[in-house]
Design an enzyme around this catalytic site. Sequence first.
Site, PDB file in Angstrom:
ATOM      1  N   LYS A 288       0.790  -1.132  -0.002  1.00  0.00           N
ATOM      2  CA  LYS A 288      -0.142  -0.151   0.060  1.00  0.00           C
ATOM      3  C   LYS A 288       0.891   1.252   0.159  1.00  0.00           C
ATOM      4  O   LYS A 288       0.585   2.298  -0.669  1.00  0.00           O
ATOM      5  CB  LYS A 288      -0.811   0.010   1.230  1.00  0.00           C
ATOM      6  CG  LYS A 288      -2.205  -1.191   1.125  1.00  0.00           C
ATOM      7  CD  LYS A 288      -3.316  -0.742   1.989  1.00  0.00           C
ATOM      8  CE  LYS A 288      -4.299  -2.024   1.692  1.00  0.00           C
ATOM      9  NZ  LYS A 288      -5.485  -1.588   2.728  1.00  0.00           N
TER      10      LYS A 288
ATOM     11  N   LYS B 231      -4.206 -12.425  -6.400  1.00  0.00           N
ATOM     12  CA  LYS B 231      -5.219 -12.742  -5.962  1.00  0.00           C
ATOM     13  C   LYS B 231      -6.537 -11.886  -6.200  1.00  0.00           C
ATOM     14  O   LYS B 231      -6.224 -10.787  -6.601  1.00  0.00           O
ATOM     15  CB  LYS B 231      -4.912 -12.409  -4.415  1.00  0.00           C
ATOM     16  CG  LYS B 231      -4.951 -11.230  -3.816  1.00  0.00           C
ATOM     17  CD  LYS B 231      -5.004 -10.860  -2.209  1.00  0.00           C
ATOM     18  CE  LYS B 231      -5.031  -9.409  -1.746  1.00  0.00           C
ATOM     19  NZ  LYS B 231      -5.056  -9.229  -0.455  1.00  0.00           N
TER      20      LYS B 231
ATOM     21  N   LYS C 259     -10.431  -6.242  -5.318  1.00  0.00           N
ATOM     22  CA  LYS C 259     -10.957  -5.049  -5.700  1.00  0.00           C
ATOM     23  C   LYS C 259      -9.899  -3.970  -6.573  1.00  0.00           C
ATOM     24  O   LYS C 259     -10.292  -3.333  -7.532  1.00  0.00           O
ATOM     25  CB  LYS C 259     -11.992  -4.387  -5.026  1.00  0.00           C
ATOM     26  CG  LYS C 259     -13.329  -5.058  -5.163  1.00  0.00           C
ATOM     27  CD  LYS C 259     -14.320  -4.509  -3.714  1.00  0.00           C
ATOM     28  CE  LYS C 259     -13.504  -4.666  -2.803  1.00  0.00           C
ATOM     29  NZ  LYS C 259     -14.358  -4.423  -1.452  1.00  0.00           N
TER      30      LYS C 259
HETATM   31  P1  AMP Z   1     -10.423  -7.272   2.561  1.00  0.00           P
HETATM   32  O1  AMP Z   1     -11.428  -7.168   1.445  1.00  0.00           O
HETATM   33  O2  AMP Z   1      -8.957  -7.333   1.768  1.00  0.00           O
HETATM   34  O3  AMP Z   1     -10.426  -6.386   3.593  1.00  0.00           O
HETATM   35  O4  AMP Z   1     -10.453  -8.549   3.006  1.00  0.00           O
HETATM   36  C1  AMP Z   1     -11.727  -9.245   3.971  1.00  0.00           C
HETATM   37  C2  AMP Z   1     -11.258 -10.518   4.284  1.00  0.00           C
HETATM   38  O5  AMP Z   1     -11.442 -11.301   2.814  1.00  0.00           O
HETATM   39  C3  AMP Z   1     -10.087 -10.922   4.650  1.00  0.00           C
HETATM   40  O6  AMP Z   1     -10.291 -11.861   5.773  1.00  0.00           O
HETATM   41  C4  AMP Z   1      -9.109 -11.457   3.603  1.00  0.00           C
HETATM   42  O7  AMP Z   1      -8.258 -12.292   4.083  1.00  0.00           O
HETATM   43  C5  AMP Z   1     -10.164 -12.179   2.811  1.00  0.00           C
HETATM   44  N1  AMP Z   1      -9.657 -12.065   1.427  1.00  0.00           N
HETATM   45  C6  AMP Z   1      -9.840 -11.097   0.715  1.00  0.00           C
HETATM   46  N2  AMP Z   1      -9.343 -11.355  -0.358  1.00  0.00           N
HETATM   47  C7  AMP Z   1      -9.301 -12.728  -0.896  1.00  0.00           C
HETATM   48  C8  AMP Z   1      -8.889 -13.641  -1.743  1.00  0.00           C
HETATM   49  N3  AMP Z   1      -8.554 -13.278  -2.872  1.00  0.00           N
HETATM   50  N4  AMP Z   1      -9.027 -14.970  -1.399  1.00  0.00           N
HETATM   51  C9  AMP Z   1      -9.442 -15.463  -0.091  1.00  0.00           C
HETATM   52  N5  AMP Z   1      -9.716 -14.596   0.900  1.00  0.00           N
HETATM   53  C10 AMP Z   1      -9.624 -13.222   0.562  1.00  0.00           C
END
Ligand code: AMP
Length: 327
Positions: free
Chosen positions: A112, A194, A197
Site C-alpha cells: 500500500k 489474488k 477489488k
Molecule cells: P479485504 O477485502 O482485503 O479487507 O479482506 C476481507 C477478508 O477477505 C480477509 O479475511 C481477507 O483475508 C479475505 N480475502 C480477501 N481477498 C481474498 C482472496 N482473494 N481470497 C481469499 N480470501 C480473501
Amino acid sequence: MKQRILSGIQPSGALHLGNYIGAIRQWKDLQDSSDAFFCIVDYHAITVPQDPQDLYDNIHQLAAMYVAIGLDPNKVTLFKQSDVSAHTELAWILNCFSHMGELERMTQYKDKKAKHKQRSTVGLFTYPVLMAADILLYQPHLVPVGEDQKQHVELTRNIAERFNQRYGETFRIPDVLHPKQGARIMSLDDPTKKMSKSATTERGYISLIDPPDVVMKKVKRAVTDSGDEVKAVADKPALTNLLTIYTAVTAKSIGEIEQLYVGQGYGRFKKELAEAIIEFLRPIQEKYNELIDHPAELQKILEAGKEKASTVAQITLDDVKTKLGVI
Ligand code: AMP
Ligand code: TRP
C-alpha cells in the site's frame, strides 16, 4: 464454554467471491458453535483517502451484506469498530509495544505504501496494531481470515506475548483460521494475482452484488490454462481456481465436479460454473436489497452490537490499564 471468534472486514465497497470464500463462509459455519464477534473496521478504511458519503454508505452496505450472507444478528455480535472506543485506546497502548522493524516488514503495508508513495500515512503504518487491538480486546480463540491476513495475526500474537511476558497473563494468544480450500482465491483474469477489488480490473473479480449477466460475462471471459481438461492440478492454476470457486458455491466436491466435465472441454464447464454462482448469489442479493431498503433495521443491529462489544472490550481494556498503572 463456546469458543470465541473475532474477525473483520473494511467497508471499502462491495465484497467479492474471494472475501466470501476466504473469510465469511467460515464465519457462517462457526456462528452456531461459537461466540462470534464480526466487526466493520471503518477506522482501518480511513488509512487511505475516503469520500465521507461513500464511506457512510459502504459501512451500511457491509452491515447489510453480513446479514444477507447468513450471519444471524441474534447469534453473533455485528458491530462497527468506531462505535467501540476501546479499539483506538488499546491500539495506542499496543503501539508502545510494537517495534518499527516488525511493522516495516508487513507485506500489506509495503504494497500500500508503494501505491500511495509520499502520501502514505502513519495510519497505514500502524494499521496492523489497530488490527491487533481489534482482536485482543475480545480474547478470541480463533481469527478466521483469508491467507493474506496471516502475517497480521502473527504480529498480533507477538505483541500479545510481549505484553503478557512483561505484565502477566492479559491476552489470550489467538490462532489464525484459514479455510481448507480457498484461503486465496485468484483473479479471474490473472491466476497469479489474488482476487481483489484494487489489484485487478473489474473482470478479475465477481462482486456479490454483480447481476447475472455480468457474472456470466466475467466467468466466460475468465482466463483458462492450455489443454481442455477440467482438473485441479498444479500446472493448471486457472482451472484450480475456478474449481475452488465452483466447490465453494455448490455442495459438490472438486472430485465430483471434475468427473462431471470429463471430455467436455472448458465451454460447458464455464457456463455451468457461472450458473452455479448466479444461483448461489440470488438469495443473498434478494436479502441484501431488502435490507438496504430498511436502514433503521440495520441501525438497530449495529446499536445492539455496539452495546455488547463495548461491554466485552472494556473488561480487557480495564485490565490492561490497571496493569500499566494508569488506573
Ligand atoms: P479485504 O477485502 O482485503 O479487507 O479482506 C476481507 C477478508 O477477505 C480477509 O479475511 C481477507 O483475508 C479475505 N480475502 C480477501 N481477498 C481474498 C482472496 N482473494 N481470497 C481469499 N480470501 C480473501
Ligand atoms: N486487516 C483486515 C483485512 O484487510 C481487516 C481487519 C481489521 C481484521 N481488523 C481485523 C480482520 C481483526 C480480522 C480481525 O482484511
